[in-house]
Design a protein around this motif. Sequence first.
Motif, mmCIF file in Angstrom:
data_model
loop_
_atom_site.group_PDB
_atom_site.id
_atom_site.type_symbol
_atom_site.label_atom_id
_atom_site.label_comp_id
_atom_site.label_asym_id
_atom_site.label_seq_id
_atom_site.Cartn_x
_atom_site.Cartn_y
_atom_site.Cartn_z
ATOM 1 N N ARG A 1 0.844 -1.206 0.000
ATOM 2 C CA ARG A 1 0.000 0.000 0.000
ATOM 3 C C ARG A 1 0.877 1.254 0.000
ATOM 4 N NH1 ARG A 1 -4.380 0.866 4.603
ATOM 5 N NH2 ARG A 1 -2.496 1.221 5.806
ATOM 6 N N LYS B 1 -2.625 7.212 1.066
ATOM 7 C CA LYS B 1 -2.472 7.432 2.522
ATOM 8 C C LYS B 1 -1.580 8.653 2.704
ATOM 9 C CE LYS B 1 -2.094 4.729 6.791
ATOM 10 N NZ LYS B 1 -3.283 5.203 7.451
ATOM 11 N N GLU C 1 -16.453 5.788 4.780
ATOM 12 C CA GLU C 1 -15.598 5.178 5.809
ATOM 13 C C GLU C 1 -15.597 6.093 7.025
ATOM 14 O OE1 GLU C 1 -11.432 4.994 4.634
ATOM 15 O OE2 GLU C 1 -11.586 6.894 3.578
ATOM 16 N N GLY C 2 -14.755 5.780 8.000
ATOM 17 C CA GLY C 2 -14.614 6.662 9.147
ATOM 18 C C GLY C 2 -13.493 7.664 8.878
ATOM 19 N N ALA C 3 -13.359 8.664 9.744
ATOM 20 C CA ALA C 3 -12.284 9.649 9.568
ATOM 21 C C ALA C 3 -10.918 8.981 9.683
ATOM 22 C CB ALA C 3 -12.420 10.765 10.598
ATOM 23 N N THR C 4 -10.848 7.898 10.458
ATOM 24 C CA THR C 4 -9.566 7.187 10.636
ATOM 25 C C THR C 4 -9.774 5.664 10.618
ATOM 26 O OG1 THR C 4 -9.875 7.295 13.031
ATOM 27 C CG2 THR C 4 -8.546 9.040 12.055
ATOM 28 N N SER C 5 -10.779 5.208 9.898
ATOM 29 C CA SER C 5 -11.097 3.762 9.935
ATOM 30 C C SER C 5 -11.990 3.401 8.751
ATOM 31 C CB SER C 5 -11.854 3.440 11.228
ATOM 32 O OG SER C 5 -13.090 4.147 11.255
ATOM 33 N N ASN C 6 -12.160 2.114 8.512
ATOM 34 C CA ASN C 6 -13.184 1.648 7.565
ATOM 35 C C ASN C 6 -14.442 1.278 8.354
ATOM 36 O OD1 ASN C 6 -10.410 0.435 5.947
ATOM 37 N ND2 ASN C 6 -11.904 1.640 4.817
ATOM 38 N N LEU D 1 -9.813 4.725 1.905
ATOM 39 C CA LEU D 1 -8.499 4.101 2.041
ATOM 40 C C LEU D 1 -8.740 2.593 2.149
ATOM 41 C CD1 LEU D 1 -5.404 4.606 2.481
ATOM 42 C CD2 LEU D 1 -5.885 4.151 4.881
ATOM 43 N N GLY E 1 -8.201 -0.308 3.681
ATOM 44 C CA GLY E 1 -7.586 -0.671 4.962
ATOM 45 C C GLY E 1 -7.034 -2.087 4.944
ATOM 46 N N ILE E 2 -5.865 -2.261 5.540
ATOM 47 C CA ILE E 2 -5.308 -3.608 5.683
ATOM 48 C C ILE E 2 -6.199 -4.391 6.655
ATOM 49 C CG2 ILE E 2 -3.241 -4.949 6.298
ATOM 50 C CD1 ILE E 2 -2.904 -2.955 3.861
ATOM 51 N N THR E 3 -6.718 -3.697 7.659
ATOM 52 C CA THR E 3 -7.623 -4.350 8.620
ATOM 53 C C THR E 3 -8.962 -4.672 7.946
ATOM 54 O OG1 THR E 3 -6.627 -2.776 10.140
ATOM 55 C CG2 THR E 3 -8.308 -4.219 11.047
ATOM 56 N N SER F 1 -9.375 -0.547 12.044
ATOM 57 C CA SER F 1 -8.094 0.069 11.679
ATOM 58 C C SER F 1 -6.982 -0.721 12.354
ATOM 59 C CB SER F 1 -8.027 1.535 12.108
ATOM 60 O OG SER F 1 -7.775 1.635 13.479
ATOM 61 N N SER F 2 -5.756 -0.478 11.898
ATOM 62 C CA SER F 2 -4.617 -1.259 12.401
ATOM 63 C C SER F 2 -4.431 -1.117 13.903
ATOM 64 C CB SER F 2 -3.339 -0.812 11.692
ATOM 65 O OG SER F 2 -3.402 -1.190 10.348
#
Length: 277
Positions: A49, A144, A176-181, A200, A202-204, A239-240
Amino acid sequence: MVYLNGEFTPKNKASISVMDRGFLFGDGVYEVIPVYAGKIFRLYEHLQRLQNSLDAIQIQNPYSNNEWLDIFNRLLSFSSTANQALYLQITRGADVSRKHSFEALIPSVFVEANSLTPKSRTELETGFSAISQADFRWQRCDIKSTSLLANIIYSQQAKACHAEEVILHRDQLVTEGATSNVFIVKDSTLFTHPTGTNILSGITRDLVLESAKYCNLAIQEVAPTLTQLLSADEVWISSSTREVMPITKVDDQLINHGKVGEHWLEIYNHYQTLKHA
Ligand code: PLP
């Protein structure tokens, strides 16, 4: 200790040029990679990514995957903490004058490791609240980027409302979220926005989908509407650093009567096995 441009140095001694385009423009990209029991989790997915983000803004990757791994391992060796989060950022570098267009420069590379304490199952089972907001970010959310002004505004709104996250919607569709899916479950089917330039990847997010497959939960990579979000059986963010977290209230609306759902627990359990595999 942190890594900066080829050297390991104490954080308070690390400094960059005021002409660095990361400082002037937020002209750079980043990654956050979790480390569990000393093992870097999904390293190659994060590095891929990173490569995609670098390609999108025409910065050459300064290191091979093995060189990245060496830097990470050296940095991790400075601490005995088992669970850590690696933060790495690459900016385009410093130019002699400030201008929007760019020449080929020497990228600046910064990496640090911070301890990571994922929330326990008991903490997660209390559920978390979110607020919803129109998604006014740009249309390359797949990069990212370190330019995070919109995310900063949203995160501050969440803080003011004592909410865990801001769930974003564009044209009534949940992105998505501001800092998450973001995921919702309705009638035992999992819905989430498809990958593309609006989110984004997300890897998670991939790990949640992998866990959902394992748990035989039907998956639709289709963006839920705001109305579907508010009437969902379950809502999760991923998120991670947060892993997969249950949201039991969005704005003033309780989700599942404010209780964490059964599918979340299945996914959470499988995620924990993936972490320690
Ligand atoms: N979406 C956004 C906007 C994010 O900032 C993040 C994480 O920082 C994610 C999704 C989740 O990505 P990942 O699971 O790779 O941490």
